[in-house]
Write a protein that holds these residues in place. Structure first.
Motif, PDB file in Angstrom:
ATOM      1  N   ILE A  98       0.999  -1.263   0.111  1.00  0.00           N
ATOM      2  CA  ILE A  98      -0.162  -0.009   0.071  1.00  0.00           C
ATOM      3  C   ILE A  98       0.892   1.117   0.133  1.00  0.00           C
ATOM      4  O   ILE A  98       1.798   1.233   0.702  1.00  0.00           O
ATOM      5  N   PHE A  99       0.542   2.334  -0.892  1.00  0.00           N
ATOM      6  CA  PHE A  99       1.425   3.638  -0.823  1.00  0.00           C
ATOM      7  C   PHE A  99       0.512   4.622  -0.793  1.00  0.00           C
ATOM      8  O   PHE A  99      -0.662   4.765  -1.184  1.00  0.00           O
ATOM      9  N   PRO A 100       0.966   5.677   0.068  1.00  0.00           N
ATOM     10  CA  PRO A 100       0.085   6.859  -0.172  1.00  0.00           C
ATOM     11  C   PRO A 100       0.240   7.800  -1.528  1.00  0.00           C
ATOM     12  O   PRO A 100       1.131   7.531  -2.037  1.00  0.00           O
ATOM     13  N   CYS A 101      -0.841   8.396  -1.826  1.00  0.00           N
ATOM     14  CA  CYS A 101      -0.931   9.192  -2.872  1.00  0.00           C
ATOM     15  C   CYS A 101      -1.548  10.396  -2.535  1.00  0.00           C
ATOM     16  O   CYS A 101      -1.777  10.561  -1.229  1.00  0.00           O
ATOM     17  N   ARG A 102      -1.881  11.325  -3.329  1.00  0.00           N
ATOM     18  CA  ARG A 102      -2.239  12.728  -3.014  1.00  0.00           C
ATOM     19  C   ARG A 102      -3.560  12.617  -2.325  1.00  0.00           C
ATOM     20  O   ARG A 102      -3.744  13.470  -1.469  1.00  0.00           O
ATOM     21  N   ASP A 103      -4.515  11.862  -2.618  1.00  0.00           N
ATOM     22  CA  ASP A 103      -5.767  11.846  -2.076  1.00  0.00           C
ATOM     23  C   ASP A 103      -6.170  10.442  -1.165  1.00  0.00           C
ATOM     24  O   ASP A 103      -7.070  10.133  -1.300  1.00  0.00           O
ATOM     25  N   GLY A 104      -5.198   9.652  -0.820  1.00  0.00           N
ATOM     26  CA  GLY A 104      -5.639   8.552  -0.214  1.00  0.00           C
ATOM     27  C   GLY A 104      -4.510   7.679  -0.255  1.00  0.00           C
ATOM     28  O   GLY A 104      -3.239   7.860  -0.114  1.00  0.00           O
ATOM     29  N   TYR A 105      -4.695   6.611  -0.572  1.00  0.00           N
ATOM     30  CA  TYR A 105      -3.908   5.331  -0.437  1.00  0.00           C
ATOM     31  C   TYR A 105      -4.182   4.559  -2.018  1.00  0.00           C
ATOM     32  O   TYR A 105      -5.354   4.263  -2.348  1.00  0.00           O
ATOM     33  N   CYS A 106      -3.072   3.902  -2.576  1.00  0.00           N
ATOM     34  CA  CYS A 106      -3.138   3.011  -3.691  1.00  0.00           C
ATOM     35  C   CYS A 106      -2.452   1.601  -3.123  1.00  0.00           C
ATOM     36  O   CYS A 106      -1.629   1.598  -2.311  1.00  0.00           O
ATOM     37  N   TYR A 107      -2.989   0.492  -4.089  1.00  0.00           N
ATOM     38  CA  TYR A 107      -2.363  -0.790  -3.606  1.00  0.00           C
ATOM     39  C   TYR A 107      -1.710  -1.444  -5.152  1.00  0.00           C
ATOM     40  O   TYR A 107      -2.174  -1.289  -5.919  1.00  0.00           O
ATOM     41  N   ILE A 108      -0.367  -1.582  -4.900  1.00  0.00           N
ATOM     42  CA  ILE A 108       0.122  -2.256  -6.200  1.00  0.00           C
ATOM     43  C   ILE A 108       0.451  -3.719  -5.958  1.00  0.00           C
ATOM     44  O   ILE A 108       1.026  -3.835  -4.993  1.00  0.00           O
ATOM     45  N   TRP A 109      -0.100  -4.342  -7.054  1.00  0.00           N
ATOM     46  CA  TRP A 109       0.392  -5.671  -7.105  1.00  0.00           C
ATOM     47  C   TRP A 109       1.387  -6.069  -8.112  1.00  0.00           C
ATOM     48  O   TRP A 109       1.065  -5.529  -9.356  1.00  0.00           O
ATOM     49  N   MET A 110       2.555  -6.557  -7.903  1.00  0.00           N
ATOM     50  CA  MET A 110       3.478  -6.828  -9.086  1.00  0.00           C
ATOM     51  C   MET A 110       4.386  -8.027  -8.881  1.00  0.00           C
ATOM     52  O   MET A 110       4.969  -8.361  -7.810  1.00  0.00           O
TER      53      MET A 110
END
Lengths: 401, 392
Positions: free
Chosen positions: B244-256
């Motif tokens: 999970i990463f912070p972004c400008r308006d909340g959080y995103c999740y990246i799967w790789m």
């Protein structure tokens, strides 16, 4: 044991899986645990990656074996026209088909609902997609932790006032698979009563949201967007996970003032029970950081299992936070036959995880996951009635093996 | 008519597990009658979240959510005279659901070991923390305790800081909702068979076991000796840059996890210099902690300048599994949820108009439907076979 003789409420139901990885196979597994005959359609050309993780032998992959006990496997290349014909013929003799391939894949293969329905009008057709099969975002794909993030769960799991950490990364597929199994079961009952099949479109993301329905209601009723709250609970205090010796942890939940009194006595601090700072839930909630520090200081030198026993003896809800060592040794799980022994075709046995329930007259769970194409003869010969020569023809053409 | 029309269910539940199970059945048209204690009603009527309107006993959003499409009947099972009335009701139903501590059923005269001699047709389903015969040190449990007894707690969050406590799951009731799904599945399976055989069953759902079964992919490998068991908090984790990463308006999740994801990230970021130092297929073959840390650092820098839904859309179009970490507001606003009609308007007689989350499956012929709000306390019950006069 022959799948036809396993017993259980779904004995006689035939389910075809066009599934991969975990969620779709979990749906099939639950139906198999209830007694259904579940046949996986597989091929080397379109292999489930869980058959290859960590091993050279695709018939011995531990993850695959964990999720696919009790099932049959037929090897048909669904990327050939003849293969699709065989699958349609098989669906003609089946009750349910479950697919969780990439968005749109079944239609491209010629195995979409309309086509299958022409071959088998009363089929229960279960389509599983991250966002469901239609709609503005249905093109998007993801894995289990994406479901949990999109469905609203991850944002709620974390320490108070900090960025979310989310559930354990493994969470999601099996819950989604269970939601699909329940919907399938409802459709099967309707079909038994009316003769009518139907199409079921399951969304992984919505399955996640259904695990926090009340939290979502707080938003629709009050506009409240709940955030990470550590281990806090609005209606209980203490409510947390506290350190014990040797890096163990214990969960303690106090739901009433009498339970708080009992806890104070076990702590040998009976004066805390009537202390105005802690006597009522409201008082304890107002001083929760202090309360948590008090408890943590007291639990830190103790053995988690022993402490849980002493708290339980006084009626207090407590349990050790179980590691994987604790889980595989858990006497209650063994006593309830949650762990089951299954055998493969060679008589080799292995232990698998059983279902979350016990029931009277349940299905026998005795068979290990199938080798790739282990049941070709049964499916192609007995069910589809292909002669040896016809089967050889399909094998020579690479449609089957 | 829906799939479970004509199926009669008696709900003896007073907690989330049993009430949600009843709801799952009622959503498909089952006739669910819940027994409530006269005066106070179900304890869930006193639990949050609370609607602004309705007043005590009628303002619980939890009760309103869990009890749609049901009717309610007042009966105090603690009174000796109640048993005859209960038995009369049981005569008229197909299914009984309950979620009290183990042993409670025998106390009201529905002993799991013997009820079938009197009611061979009955499907009786209990939902308990540890099953019907728990050991003495597992007789008291809230959902927090079940979550931690199941293994999920100890291993949440992933990538844990081992000095800090493991966490509870999302919300308050995940173990109850999970167990209710298994219970509803088993009940309908039992009905399916009963249509032919006429015989009921006893179904004993253990919340701990349900949750442990949800980790079968991992636990199955552990119990068979194919994967190490250990006191490591990371024992269920997967390794790689997913996070999970912070972004400008909340959080995103990246799967790789695959080369395609790496390629898509390159396109998304415009093939920056730092990515060129990574070997081909490093995600599968050379996924070192140093590389993971480096990737997370760069992704973190980039995402801090992005908005979650826009970033997700661009990434998904390129084949990168990047998604928004949604909250309840995002869900209500989701164009996909709107398309599928996940939220449904329903007017509660005391709370007023509301929007209710529904179910994750759309059935083409017998869709689940919300038609009736949760019953009010002491609402007169009409047309209920076998229950006349029980409220008095």
């Amino acid at each position: 044991m022959s799948p036809a003789a396993r017993g259980g409420p779904l004995q006689g139901v035939r389910v075809i899986e066009l599934t991969k990885v975990w969620a779709g196979p979990y749906t099939g597994k639950l139906l198999a645990f209830l007694g259904a005959e579940v046949i996986r359609v597989e091929s080397r050309e379109s292999l489930d990656v869980t058959r290859t993780y960590g091993v050279a032998d695709i018939d011995k992959a531990p993850g695959f074996q964990a999720v696919n006990p009790q099932k049959l496997s037929v090897q048909i290349d669904m990327k050939t026209k003849e293969g699709v014909g065989l699958i349609l013929a098989l669906l003609g003799k089946s009750d349910v088909v479950i697919e969780n391939l990439r968005p749109g894949a079944v239609k491209r293969l010629g195995l979409g609902y309309d086509t299958v329905k022409s071959a088998k009008p009363d089929i229960v057709y279960v389509s599983m997609g991250m966002y469901g099969s239609e709609g503005p975002l249905s093109y998007q794909t993801g894995y289990a932790p994406c479901f949990a993030a999109l469905g609203g769960l991850s944002a709620l799991v974390g320490y108070e006032g900090e960025a979310p950490g989310g559930m354990n990364v493994r969470y999601g597929d099996s819950t989604y698979g269970t939601a699909a199994a329940y919907a399938t079961m409802v459709a099967l009952l309707h079909r038994r009563r009316t003769g009518v099949g139907q199409y079921i479109d399951v969304s992984a993301v919505e399955s996640m949201t259904s695990m926090i329905g009340d939290t979502v209601m707080d938003y629709t009723l009050n506009g409240t967007v709940q955030r990470c709250e550590g281990n806090r609970h609005p209606e209980m205090a203490p409510h947390g996970v506290y350190p014990c010796r040797e890096q163990q942890w214990i969960s303690i939940a106090v739901a009433s003032d009498p339970a708080w009194s009992a806890l104070a006595e076990v702590m040998a601090r009976p004066e805390l029970a009537q202390h105005p700072d802690f006597r009522t839930l409201a008082a304890r909630k107002a001083r929760e950081p202090e309360l948590d520090r008090l408890l943590a200081a007291w639990t830190a030198s103790q053995d988690a299992q022993d402490l849980a026993g002493r708290l339980q003896a006084r009626g207090i809800a407590a349990a050790k936070s179980q590691s994987s060592v604790d889980l595989v040794a858990d006497p209650q799980l063994w006593a309830r036959q949650f762990y089951r022994t299954v055998s493969d075709r060679d008589g080799d046995t292995r232990t698998v995880v059983g279902p979350g329930w016990s029931m009277t007259g349940e299905a026998s769970i005795a068979d290990a996951a199938p080798r790739l194409g282990e049941h070709n003869a049964y499916v192609l010969g007995q069910l589809l009635g292909l002669s040896a020569a016809e089967r050889q023809g399909f094998a020579d053409a690479g449609v089957t093996r | 008519m829906s799939a479970l029309s004509g199926t009669r269910v008696l709900e003896l539940a007073e907690d989330v597990g049993g009430e949600y199970c009843g709801k799952l059945l009622a959503d498909f048209g089952a006739e669910v009658v819940k027994l409530e204690k006269p005066g106070t009603g179900s304890p869930t009527r006193q639990r949050a979240p609370f609607a602004p309107n309705g007043g005590p006993g009628e303002n619980s959003g939890l009760f309103a959510y869990l009890n749609t499409n049901k009717r309610s009947c007042a009966l105090d099972l603690a009174l000796p005279a109640a048993q005859a009335a209960l038995f009369q009701l049981v005569e008229h139903v197909d299914v009984v659901i309950e979620d009290h501590p183990s042993g409670w059923l025998a106390g009201i005269g529905l002993d799991p070991r013997s009820f079938q001699t009197r009611w061979p047709h009955l499907v009786l389903c209990s939902i308990t923390a540890f099953g019907q015969s728990p050991p003495d040190d597992r007789r008291h449990a809230e959902d927090l305790n079940v979550f931690h007894a199941s293994g999920w707690g100890y291993h949440t969050p992933s990538q844990a800081d081992e000095r800090r406590p493991p966490l509870k799951g999302p919300g308050r009731f995940l173990p109850s909702y999970e167990a209710a799904l298994d219970a509803a599945l088993c009940v309908v399976a039992a009905l399916y068979e009963r249509d032919v055989t006429g015989h009921g069953r006893f179904i004993d759902v253990s919340k701990q076991q349900v949750l442990a079964s949800r980790i079968d992919y991992v636990l199955g490998q552990m119990v068979s000796g194919d994967m190490d068991v250990s006191p490591q908090r990371s024992a269920f984790d997967l390794f790689g840059p997913a996070s999970i990463f912070p972004c400008r308006d909340g959080y995103c999740y990246i799967w790789m996890s695959a080369p395609a994801h790496w390629d898509a990230l390159g396109k998304l970021l415009g093939h920056p210099q730092w990515m060129r130092a990574f070997p081909e297929r490093w995600l599968e073959r050379e996924c070192t902690p140093e590389r993971v840390a480096q990737v997370r650092h760069h992704i973190g820098d980039w995402l801090r300048t992005q908005d979650k839904h826009e970033a997700a859309q661009r990434a998904q179009e390129l084949g990168l599994t990047l998604v928004a970490v949604n909250n309840a507001r995002d869900l209500e606003a989701s164009p996909q949820y709107r398309h599928r009609g996940f939220f449904v308007p329903l007017t509660h007689p005391a709370q007023g108009p509301g929007r209710y989350p529904t179910v994750p499956y759309k059935l083409s012929v017998t869709p689940a439907a919300l038609h009736t709000p949760a019953p009010r306390l002491g609402e007169p019950v009409s047309g209920l076979s076998g229950a006349q006069g029980l409220g008095s």
